[in-house]
Design a protein around this motif. Structure first.
Motif, PDB file in Angstrom:
ATOM      1  N   ARG A 161      42.913  -0.998 -38.848  1.00  0.00           N
ATOM      2  CA  ARG A 161      44.367  -0.951 -39.024  1.00  0.00           C
ATOM      3  C   ARG A 161      45.062  -0.219 -37.886  1.00  0.00           C
ATOM      4  NH1 ARG A 161      45.057   1.734 -44.777  1.00  0.00           N
ATOM      5  NH2 ARG A 161      43.775   3.271 -43.667  1.00  0.00           N
ATOM      6  N   GLY A 162      44.265   0.472 -37.063  1.00  0.00           N
ATOM      7  CA  GLY A 162      44.846   1.231 -35.967  1.00  0.00           C
ATOM      8  C   GLY A 162      45.013   2.701 -36.249  1.00  0.00           C
ATOM      9  N   ASP A 163      44.496   3.185 -37.393  1.00  0.00           N
ATOM     10  CA  ASP A 163      44.519   4.619 -37.671  1.00  0.00           C
ATOM     11  C   ASP A 163      43.422   5.306 -36.861  1.00  0.00           C
ATOM     12  OD1 ASP A 163      46.558   4.217 -39.514  1.00  0.00           O
ATOM     13  OD2 ASP A 163      45.160   3.951 -41.181  1.00  0.00           O
ATOM     14  N   LEU A 164      43.742   6.475 -36.345  1.00  0.00           N
ATOM     15  CA  LEU A 164      42.860   7.199 -35.422  1.00  0.00           C
ATOM     16  C   LEU A 164      42.318   8.460 -36.106  1.00  0.00           C
ATOM     17  CD1 LEU A 164      43.632   7.854 -31.700  1.00  0.00           C
ATOM     18  CD2 LEU A 164      43.154   9.806 -33.188  1.00  0.00           C
ATOM     19  N   PHE A 165      41.018   8.730 -35.909  1.00  0.00           N
ATOM     20  CA  PHE A 165      40.364   9.877 -36.532  1.00  0.00           C
ATOM     21  C   PHE A 165      39.598  10.661 -35.470  1.00  0.00           C
ATOM     22  CE2 PHE A 165      40.588   6.285 -39.378  1.00  0.00           C
ATOM     23  CZ  PHE A 165      41.111   6.811 -40.546  1.00  0.00           C
ATOM     24  N   GLY A 166      39.495  11.967 -35.676  1.00  0.00           N
ATOM     25  CA  GLY A 166      38.763  12.771 -34.710  1.00  0.00           C
ATOM     26  C   GLY A 166      38.365  14.115 -35.292  1.00  0.00           C
ATOM     27  N   ALA A 167      37.650  14.867 -34.481  1.00  0.00           N
ATOM     28  CA  ALA A 167      37.190  16.204 -34.852  1.00  0.00           C
ATOM     29  C   ALA A 167      37.819  17.217 -33.913  1.00  0.00           C
ATOM     30  CB  ALA A 167      35.663  16.287 -34.769  1.00  0.00           C
ATOM     31  N   GLY A 168      38.358  18.279 -34.487  1.00  0.00           N
ATOM     32  CA  GLY A 168      38.903  19.376 -33.707  1.00  0.00           C
ATOM     33  C   GLY A 168      37.955  20.561 -33.763  1.00  0.00           C
ATOM     34  N   TYR A 169      37.476  20.980 -32.605  1.00  0.00           N
ATOM     35  CA  TYR A 169      36.524  22.089 -32.570  1.00  0.00           C
ATOM     36  C   TYR A 169      37.133  23.377 -33.115  1.00  0.00           C
ATOM     37  CZ  TYR A 169      32.791  25.062 -30.751  1.00  0.00           C
ATOM     38  OH  TYR A 169      31.748  25.944 -30.645  1.00  0.00           O
ATOM     39  N   GLY A 170      38.436  23.560 -32.871  1.00  0.00           N
ATOM     40  CA  GLY A 170      39.142  24.684 -33.454  1.00  0.00           C
ATOM     41  C   GLY A 170      39.147  25.948 -32.634  1.00  0.00           C
ATOM     42  N   ASN A 171      38.248  26.059 -31.650  1.00  0.00           N
ATOM     43  CA  ASN A 171      38.143  27.247 -30.814  1.00  0.00           C
ATOM     44  C   ASN A 171      37.975  28.495 -31.672  1.00  0.00           C
ATOM     45  OD1 ASN A 171      37.865  28.447 -28.374  1.00  0.00           O
ATOM     46  ND2 ASN A 171      40.013  28.483 -27.855  1.00  0.00           N
ATOM     47  N   LYS A 200      51.326   4.751 -37.653  1.00  0.00           N
ATOM     48  CA  LYS A 200      52.762   5.021 -37.680  1.00  0.00           C
ATOM     49  C   LYS A 200      53.098   6.388 -37.097  1.00  0.00           C
ATOM     50  CE  LYS A 200      53.624   2.080 -41.700  1.00  0.00           C
ATOM     51  NZ  LYS A 200      54.167   2.019 -43.085  1.00  0.00           N
ATOM     52  N   GLY A 201      52.067   7.118 -36.638  1.00  0.00           N
ATOM     53  CA  GLY A 201      52.302   8.394 -35.991  1.00  0.00           C
ATOM     54  C   GLY A 201      52.287   9.597 -36.907  1.00  0.00           C
ATOM     55  N   VAL A 202      51.831   9.422 -38.154  1.00  0.00           N
ATOM     56  CA  VAL A 202      51.778  10.529 -39.112  1.00  0.00           C
ATOM     57  C   VAL A 202      50.445  11.262 -38.955  1.00  0.00           C
ATOM     58  CG1 VAL A 202      51.836  11.185 -41.538  1.00  0.00           C
ATOM     59  CG2 VAL A 202      53.281   9.298 -40.708  1.00  0.00           C
ATOM     60  N   PHE A 203      50.511  12.563 -38.693  1.00  0.00           N
ATOM     61  CA  PHE A 203      49.319  13.382 -38.495  1.00  0.00           C
ATOM     62  C   PHE A 203      48.968  14.119 -39.787  1.00  0.00           C
ATOM     63  CE2 PHE A 203      47.092  17.307 -37.551  1.00  0.00           C
ATOM     64  CZ  PHE A 203      46.128  16.903 -36.638  1.00  0.00           C
ATOM     65  N   SER A 204      47.660  14.186 -40.092  1.00  0.00           N
ATOM     66  CA  SER A 204      47.208  14.953 -41.249  1.00  0.00           C
ATOM     67  C   SER A 204      45.832  15.530 -40.970  1.00  0.00           C
ATOM     68  CB  SER A 204      47.168  14.090 -42.512  1.00  0.00           C
ATOM     69  OG  SER A 204      46.278  12.993 -42.349  1.00  0.00           O
ATOM     70  N   VAL A 205      45.559  16.684 -41.577  1.00  0.00           N
ATOM     71  CA  VAL A 205      44.236  17.298 -41.508  1.00  0.00           C
ATOM     72  C   VAL A 205      43.443  16.829 -42.720  1.00  0.00           C
ATOM     73  CG1 VAL A 205      42.940  19.459 -41.539  1.00  0.00           C
ATOM     74  CG2 VAL A 205      45.062  19.298 -40.229  1.00  0.00           C
ATOM     75  N   ARG A 206      42.344  16.138 -42.491  1.00  0.00           N
ATOM     76  CA  ARG A 206      41.521  15.625 -43.588  1.00  0.00           C
ATOM     77  C   ARG A 206      40.605  16.691 -44.173  1.00  0.00           C
ATOM     78  NH1 ARG A 206      40.413   9.804 -43.752  1.00  0.00           N
ATOM     79  NH2 ARG A 206      38.359  10.380 -44.549  1.00  0.00           N
ATOM     80  N   HIS A 207      40.159  17.616 -43.321  1.00  0.00           N
ATOM     81  CA  HIS A 207      39.238  18.649 -43.809  1.00  0.00           C
ATOM     82  C   HIS A 207      39.332  19.883 -42.924  1.00  0.00           C
ATOM     83  CE1 HIS A 207      35.736  20.477 -45.654  1.00  0.00           C
ATOM     84  NE2 HIS A 207      35.255  20.703 -44.461  1.00  0.00           N
ATOM     85  N   LYS A 208      39.415  21.059 -43.559  1.00  0.00           N
ATOM     86  CA  LYS A 208      39.346  22.334 -42.848  1.00  0.00           C
ATOM     87  C   LYS A 208      37.957  22.911 -43.063  1.00  0.00           C
ATOM     88  CE  LYS A 208      44.251  23.194 -43.760  1.00  0.00           C
ATOM     89  NZ  LYS A 208      45.222  24.109 -44.421  1.00  0.00           N
ATOM     90  N   PHE A 209      37.245  23.194 -41.996  1.00  0.00           N
ATOM     91  CA  PHE A 209      35.834  23.532 -42.142  1.00  0.00           C
ATOM     92  C   PHE A 209      35.589  24.883 -42.801  1.00  0.00           C
ATOM     93  CE2 PHE A 209      35.092  19.786 -39.822  1.00  0.00           C
ATOM     94  CZ  PHE A 209      33.789  19.425 -40.089  1.00  0.00           C
ATOM     95  N   HIS A 210      36.553  25.797 -42.729  1.00  0.00           N
ATOM     96  CA  HIS A 210      36.313  27.075 -43.386  1.00  0.00           C
ATOM     97  C   HIS A 210      36.296  26.939 -44.902  1.00  0.00           C
ATOM     98  CE1 HIS A 210      40.781  26.986 -43.484  1.00  0.00           C
ATOM     99  NE2 HIS A 210      40.624  27.639 -44.628  1.00  0.00           N
ATOM    100  N   GLU A 211      36.805  25.821 -45.434  1.00  0.00           N
ATOM    101  CA  GLU A 211      36.848  25.637 -46.879  1.00  0.00           C
ATOM    102  C   GLU A 211      35.482  25.274 -47.459  1.00  0.00           C
ATOM    103  OE1 GLU A 211      39.837  22.738 -47.562  1.00  0.00           O
ATOM    104  OE2 GLU A 211      41.509  24.119 -47.196  1.00  0.00           O
ATOM    105  N   THR A 212      34.565  24.802 -46.633  1.00  0.00           N
ATOM    106  CA  THR A 212      33.248  24.398 -47.138  1.00  0.00           C
ATOM    107  C   THR A 212      32.117  25.129 -46.436  1.00  0.00           C
ATOM    108  OG1 THR A 212      33.521  22.492 -45.676  1.00  0.00           O
ATOM    109  CG2 THR A 212      33.804  22.116 -48.025  1.00  0.00           C
ATOM    110  N   GLY A 213      32.422  26.141 -45.653  1.00  0.00           N
ATOM    111  CA  GLY A 213      31.377  26.976 -45.083  1.00  0.00           C
ATOM    112  C   GLY A 213      30.805  26.492 -43.784  1.00  0.00           C
ATOM    113  N   ALA A 214      31.030  25.247 -43.417  1.00  0.00           N
ATOM    114  CA  ALA A 214      30.530  24.752 -42.147  1.00  0.00           C
ATOM    115  C   ALA A 214      31.470  25.184 -41.029  1.00  0.00           C
ATOM    116  CB  ALA A 214      30.402  23.240 -42.187  1.00  0.00           C
ATOM    117  N   SER A 215      31.052  24.972 -39.780  1.00  0.00           N
ATOM    118  CA  SER A 215      31.843  25.500 -38.675  1.00  0.00           C
ATOM    119  C   SER A 215      31.762  24.588 -37.463  1.00  0.00           C
ATOM    120  CB  SER A 215      31.310  26.893 -38.308  1.00  0.00           C
ATOM    121  OG  SER A 215      32.013  27.432 -37.225  1.00  0.00           O
ATOM    122  N   HIS A 216      32.907  24.310 -36.853  1.00  0.00           N
ATOM    123  CA  HIS A 216      33.003  23.681 -35.534  1.00  0.00           C
ATOM    124  C   HIS A 216      32.345  22.301 -35.449  1.00  0.00           C
ATOM    125  CE1 HIS A 216      34.723  27.363 -34.124  1.00  0.00           C
ATOM    126  NE2 HIS A 216      33.629  28.056 -34.375  1.00  0.00           N
TER     127      HIS A 216
END
Length: 388
Positions: free
Chosen positions: A269-279, A291-307
């Motif tokens: 559909r043209g939706d773009l997904f990626g991973a942010g290392y977060g620094n 359509k240009g709408v940005f959203s965070v699908r998952h914050k890694f601190h919420e599940t204990g994993a990192s980067h």
């Protein structure tokens, strides 16, 4: 022989593996997630050690799944035993691997002329040619682009010259079926090249390393690891037109956990997904809709994993798969994860403390995952499969 890194790989590692220790609270949450989610079966396909360094290579990287042959292609950055004035047992090999892990070496890199220390991944065009890059070698020792034809003929189709011409390529090329061209990055330089080797500069990024990807219509999108918001300097999402003009689609902020760690993946559909290392943060998985709408699908601190590190895998159902960065024992544990269509996060596999996952995962047509790992200070690396 201990695993050692060359210049091109050092830059790659610096970009991808800026690690932070987890707090005791986060570690506790992580342990709970591990217990509930060891769902997939880990299978070692091929092991690289000192005993097969010369014949098999060492340090597998950049896997490519080929559905037509039902086998993997890849490179090893070291080994091969045909590289003069080298301290790492060779300049690497190009290989094919069957489903049972049997490796056939297709090419042993010999040094300056044909390239050395391949890294960054492989692609295959519709004619069956395989393309990849070496981080060093070539006429000026700034790296090469090579082609392996179906009949086994190996050709260097471009040698980088440094500076604005590009240098030290270490990311996967992308294939444009519409134009028949390849696109890629060599440090801050985006380039185009034909299968015959006609090379042209496409876009120069101003001090920001970028990753490129194409959608189903062969439009080129990408992310930068830095730049954008001056208060954050944590990256952007952009598109490039055929003339190399850049259009900015999104600028990361601290709230969006930027610093993208690999190229985006794009659905039908043209939706773009990626991973942010977060620094300094723990990182995130993000989505930018067509359509240009940005959203965070998952914050890694919420599940204990990192980067989260490197490129994600996107399957037909809309689930994302990836791995977290863990460059050395004692840092955050290495995991392989799934982020489902409904944005549920699950840990699929956790590596032992001394095992380090490297480079992007890839998937076959059934959804099984493949990747590479090494054991720190034990001269052991391998190609693995994670089976549903």
């Amino acid at each position: 022989m201990a695993l050692t890194f060359q210049v091109g790989e050092v830059m790659h590692i610096v970009r991808h593996f800026r690690l932070a220790l987890l707090s005791a609270t986060v570690a506790f949450a992580f342990a709970a997630d591990i217990e509930s989610a060891q769902a997939w079966k880990y299978k070692t396909l091929h092991t690289y050690t000192d005993s097969n360094f010369a014949t098999d290579g060492y340090g597998p990287d950049g896997l490519l799944w080929d559905a037509a042959s039902g086998s993997l292609y890849g490179v090893t950055t070291y080994g091969g035993d045909r590289c003069p004035n080298d301290n790492y047992g060779g300049c690497g090999v190009l290989f094919q691997m069957t489903a049972d892990g049997t490796e056939t070496v297709l090419h042993r890199f010999e040094g300056r002329k044909d390239g050395m220390y391949p890294q960054g991944g492989l692609i295959k065009d519709d004619a069956g040619n395989i393309y990849g890059t070496t981080t060093r070698g070539g006429k000026s020792n700034f790296g090469t682009i090579f082609k392996q034809a179906p009949d086994g003929t190996y050709t260097v189709i471009h040698a980088f010259e440094g500076g604005d011409n590009g240098e030290y390529p270490d990311t996967r090329l992308i294939w444009d079926r519409t134009s028949g061209q390849l696109y890629g990055m060599a440090y801050y330089t985006a380039f185009k090249i034909t299968p015959e080797g006609k090379y042209s500069l496409w876009h120069q990024f101003d001090g920001s390393f970028a990753y490129l990807a194409t959608d189903a219509q062969n439009h080129v999108y990408g992310v930068t690891q830095s730049g954008g918001d001056e208060r954050c300097n944590c990256g952007t999402v952009f598109t490039l037109n055929p003339q190399g003009d850049e259009t900015l689609l999104y600028t990361f902020t601290r709230r969006s956990f930027g610093f993208p760690s690999g190229p985006p993946v794009i659905d039908g559909r043209g939706d773009l997904f990626g991973a942010g290392y977060g620094n300094h943060e723990n990182g995130s998985l993000f989505e930018l809709s067509r359509k240009g709408v940005f959203s965070v699908r998952h914050k890694f601190h919420e599940t204990g994993a990192s980067h989260p590190s490197s490129e994600l895998v996107l399957d037909a159902s809309g689930s994302l798969y990836g791995a977290t960065a863990c460059y050395s024992p004692g840092s955050s544990p290495c995991i392989i994860f799934e982020n489902s269509l409904r944005k549920n996060f699950q840990i699929l596999y956790t590596f032992d403390e001394d095992k380090v996952a490297l480079e992007p995962l890839i998937a076959d047509e059934t959804g099984n995952l493949f990747g590479t790992m090494y054991i720190d200070d034990k001269d052991h690396s391998e190609v693995f499969e994670l089976v549903k």
